[in-house]
Motif scaffolding. Structure first.
Motif, PDB file in Angstrom:
ATOM      1  N   GLU A 137       0.832  -1.204   0.000  1.00  0.00           N
ATOM      2  CA  GLU A 137       0.000   0.000   0.000  1.00  0.00           C
ATOM      3  C   GLU A 137       0.874   1.265   0.000  1.00  0.00           C
ATOM      4  OE1 GLU A 137      -0.232  -2.563   1.977  1.00  0.00           O
ATOM      5  OE2 GLU A 137      -2.260  -3.378   1.815  1.00  0.00           O
ATOM      6  N   GLY A 155       1.960   1.807  -3.422  1.00  0.00           N
ATOM      7  CA  GLY A 155       0.830   2.353  -4.175  1.00  0.00           C
ATOM      8  C   GLY A 155       0.725   3.852  -3.980  1.00  0.00           C
ATOM      9  N   GLU A 156       0.884   4.314  -2.716  1.00  0.00           N
ATOM     10  CA  GLU A 156       0.782   5.746  -2.467  1.00  0.00           C
ATOM     11  C   GLU A 156       1.938   6.509  -3.094  1.00  0.00           C
ATOM     12  OE1 GLU A 156      -0.139   7.480   1.627  1.00  0.00           O
ATOM     13  OE2 GLU A 156       1.483   8.740   0.826  1.00  0.00           O
ATOM     14  N   GLU A 191       1.104   6.904  -6.632  1.00  0.00           N
ATOM     15  CA  GLU A 191       0.058   7.917  -6.838  1.00  0.00           C
ATOM     16  C   GLU A 191       0.634   9.326  -6.744  1.00  0.00           C
ATOM     17  OE1 GLU A 191      -3.118   7.144  -4.092  1.00  0.00           O
ATOM     18  OE2 GLU A 191      -3.961   5.555  -5.348  1.00  0.00           O
ATOM     19  N   ARG A 192       1.530   9.524  -5.771  1.00  0.00           N
ATOM     20  CA  ARG A 192       2.169  10.838  -5.624  1.00  0.00           C
ATOM     21  C   ARG A 192       2.810  11.255  -6.930  1.00  0.00           C
ATOM     22  NH1 ARG A 192       6.165  10.514  -0.519  1.00  0.00           N
ATOM     23  NH2 ARG A 192       4.626   9.621   0.910  1.00  0.00           N
ATOM     24  N   HIS A 193       3.428  10.295  -7.585  1.00  0.00           N
ATOM     25  CA  HIS A 193       4.159  10.581  -8.813  1.00  0.00           C
ATOM     26  C   HIS A 193       3.228  10.744 -10.003  1.00  0.00           C
ATOM     27  CE1 HIS A 193       6.849   9.714 -12.271  1.00  0.00           C
ATOM     28  NE2 HIS A 193       7.739  10.359 -11.539  1.00  0.00           N
ATOM     29  N   SER A 194       2.242   9.832 -10.110  1.00  0.00           N
ATOM     30  CA  SER A 194       1.419   9.819 -11.320  1.00  0.00           C
ATOM     31  C   SER A 194       0.198  10.716 -11.204  1.00  0.00           C
ATOM     32  CB  SER A 194       0.958   8.388 -11.620  1.00  0.00           C
ATOM     33  OG  SER A 194       0.036   7.951 -10.633  1.00  0.00           O
ATOM     34  N   GLY A 195      -0.239  10.996  -9.960  1.00  0.00           N
ATOM     35  CA  GLY A 195      -1.440  11.807  -9.788  1.00  0.00           C
ATOM     36  C   GLY A 195      -2.722  11.002  -9.903  1.00  0.00           C
ATOM     37  N   GLY A 196      -2.667   9.821 -10.526  1.00  0.00           N
ATOM     38  CA  GLY A 196      -3.874   9.004 -10.707  1.00  0.00           C
ATOM     39  C   GLY A 196      -4.045   7.991  -9.601  1.00  0.00           C
ATOM     40  N   LYS A 197      -5.228   7.321  -9.586  1.00  0.00           N
ATOM     41  CA  LYS A 197      -5.516   6.300  -8.584  1.00  0.00           C
ATOM     42  C   LYS A 197      -4.764   5.020  -8.945  1.00  0.00           C
ATOM     43  CE  LYS A 197      -7.949   4.353  -5.201  1.00  0.00           C
ATOM     44  NZ  LYS A 197      -6.918   4.247  -4.177  1.00  0.00           N
ATOM     45  N   VAL A 198      -4.126   4.409  -7.953  1.00  0.00           N
ATOM     46  CA  VAL A 198      -3.392   3.168  -8.169  1.00  0.00           C
ATOM     47  C   VAL A 198      -3.966   2.086  -7.256  1.00  0.00           C
ATOM     48  CG1 VAL A 198      -1.168   2.028  -7.814  1.00  0.00           C
ATOM     49  CG2 VAL A 198      -1.245   4.280  -8.908  1.00  0.00           C
ATOM     50  N   LEU A 256       1.216  -1.188 -10.451  1.00  0.00           N
ATOM     51  CA  LEU A 256       2.087  -0.030 -10.260  1.00  0.00           C
ATOM     52  C   LEU A 256       2.674   0.375 -11.611  1.00  0.00           C
ATOM     53  CD1 LEU A 256       4.112  -1.229  -7.118  1.00  0.00           C
ATOM     54  CD2 LEU A 256       2.175   0.363  -7.153  1.00  0.00           C
TER      55      LEU A 256
END
Lengths: 339, 339
Positions: free
Chosen positions: A141, A144-145, A148-155, A296
């Motif tokens: 998890e 995953g976060e 998300e920080r990097h991509s901006g989208g939901k993972v 990921l």
């Protein structure tokens, strides 16, 4: 003569410094030093030197930047210094947690920046990290976060247990069996199946992945005689996956799904609960199963064991699972092509 | 020259005459005709002659009494005539059910009378038998009632799946996973464990049987973090079994219980639900697992497959599981000593 590898190296986070992570990393280097895909550790270089000396392992340690890792690899274990830890074997220390966490964060950052090919993580102890303010249910998890920080989208990170003999994905994981049944939904199976199919294509380069979907109940419920969940929850999920063009089959009787002949009929199995996935793979590949996170935007593997504080510092830890995790990360990095 | 065996023969019930039972019985005779422990079938001799002819199997059939079975075995499949059936392959017929049932009853009667060494049962179809007034949940419960009729005492039949690699006993069986959790009690685990320990001594002649008791939840609940059942239901059962002098250990994490090294540490595993037992044994021994009923006052085995109406009459059925069932019955009869 040192051969400069053409490949980006793998980034291995140190894991809990009081567990068996440092020892198996040293042993993995001894086993893989001629491999075409080098790796470097993110952690405390002194910890690795102390561990090598204490266990009489002939492993020089080189302090490196990621760009220097490949050249160093043939003659030393390359370590990217992250910070200093106490790392007393078998005595986990919350004071070491910030370096443990920073090593993971930095590994992800380097892969996302194109300076490493994949993230491989040594085991951490959630209890130790919680004491230092870590607030994620687990490694997966947290990754995953970070993604998300990097991509901006939901993972949605999905755990696959992989071995050459079998790949399994538990749809529900670290909850009681009763809660796993309660949490099982068509939506969860479909979301998981989509990610598995997409990553089997994108990461394993399987053009049309075949997913076997295990039933929840004995004999997959036998037409409702042993539970309605396979009819009401699992079968609709298979139908939806198929409607999306994914080659999914099921719900299949779980007990006849894992023998040698059955295993030739699929690329991965979606399992409804933890032990439905873990029992067959640990029965077939106890020492060499690898934990692979799908979903990921990068490759992440880890050995399929914990920190093993009880045997840390004794020199008896087996590196087979970490070696398998590095090998799988290398294989997937190769398949991803380019560097 | 015919060698007269010193051993009592095994009694094999015909099973559903429209399934693969007749075919695998013929094939098992071909494979085992030189075995020191002969068997005879209880059923319709004409059915076996027709089946041998239809499938071009060179197996003469001899009509015998139990006492004649051993002498006949070297040159023919001995059949004790029970009645006449239609037995059209793949087309089960309720009119054949009385012979199917009588064959089982007669096999049990002969073993209890000391005229046969063990009961081996070919698969039946409950649906077909229900149409003829059969009122038992399955084969095993029917055998339990037959044993009670004879002994007058209460009999709790316990299903063990056995292979040379692994022996497992599901404490709950053919119910949904949710119901298995609801039905699991300390008392049920203790009663089952007692019978397994007693029969491992009495039938397998293991002086001090080692029972591994699997937890219900992932990681056996991890001290309650993933469910309380392992603390509240399973652990007390293990404690009670140990207090009775039975070498039981658990609750153990289910996923690390079935690999090769783990399997050297016990003689049998008590599993909490169907697939916890069936997944590992069918993964390891798909074709050769045997169903063995413990708790009966006689030896009873059966192949670990069903009637397979869909492939009956085609000559493609594998006899491996029936052969394994006959072999295990013979092994246990030998260990029981005497005849």
């Amino acid at each position: 003569m040192i051969t400069r590898s053409r490949h980006l190296p793998l980034a291995l986070s140190q894991g809990d410094p009081s567990g068996i992570g440092p020892e198996v990393a040293l042993k993995a280097w001894m086993s893989r030093r001629d491999d075409t895909r080098p790796f470097f550790v993110l952690g405390d270089p002194d910890l690795f030197e102390r561990t090598a000396q204490a266990l009489s392992l002939s492993v020089p340690v080189a302090r490196v930047t990621p760009a220097q890792a490949n050249d160093a690899f043939a003659t030393a274990l390359p370590v990217l210094p992250i910070g200093t830890v106490r790392g007393v074997p078998g005595r986990p220390d919350a004071a070491d947690a910030p370096v443990t966490i920073a090593a993971i964060e930095q590994a992800v950052a380097l892969v996302q920046a194109g300076e490493a090919a994949a993230v491989v993580t040594n085991p951490i102890s959630k209890d130790v990290l919680y004491g230092a303010g870590f607030r994620h249910p687990g490694h997966t998890e947290f990754l995953g976060e970070l993604a998300e920080r990097h991509s901006g989208g939901k993972v949605l990170p999905v755990m696959m247990l992989w071995s050459p003999a079998l790949a399994v994905v538990p749809v529900t994981i670290h909850v009681s069996l009763a809660r796993a049944i309660a949490e099982l939904t068509t939506e969860l199976i479909v979301e998981t199946g989509r990610i598995v199919a997409a990553d089997m294509r994108a990461k394993f380069r399987v053009a049309s992945p075949r997913l076997a979907v295990a039933g929840l109940n004995p004999h997959a419920g036998e037409n409702g005689a042993m539970g309605r969940e396979d009819i009401e929850i699992v079968a609709p999920a298979v139908a939806r996956l198929r409607a999306e063009g994914i080659d999914a089959r099921g719900p299949l009787p779980p007990d006849t799904l894992f023998h040698a002949t059955a295993r030739t009929t699929y690329d991965a199995v979606l399992c409804m609960y933890h032990d439905q996935a873990l029992i067959p793979i640990k029965t077939l590949a106890f020492d060499s199963a690898v934990n692979l996170t799908l979903g990921l935007p990068f490759i992440r593997t880890s050995p399929d064991h914990g920190t093993a504080f009880d045997i840390a510092g004794q020199g008896v830890a087996h590196a087979a699972s970490l070696i398998a995790a590095l090998d799988l990360a290398a294989l997937l990095a190769d398949r991803a092509g380019g560097a």
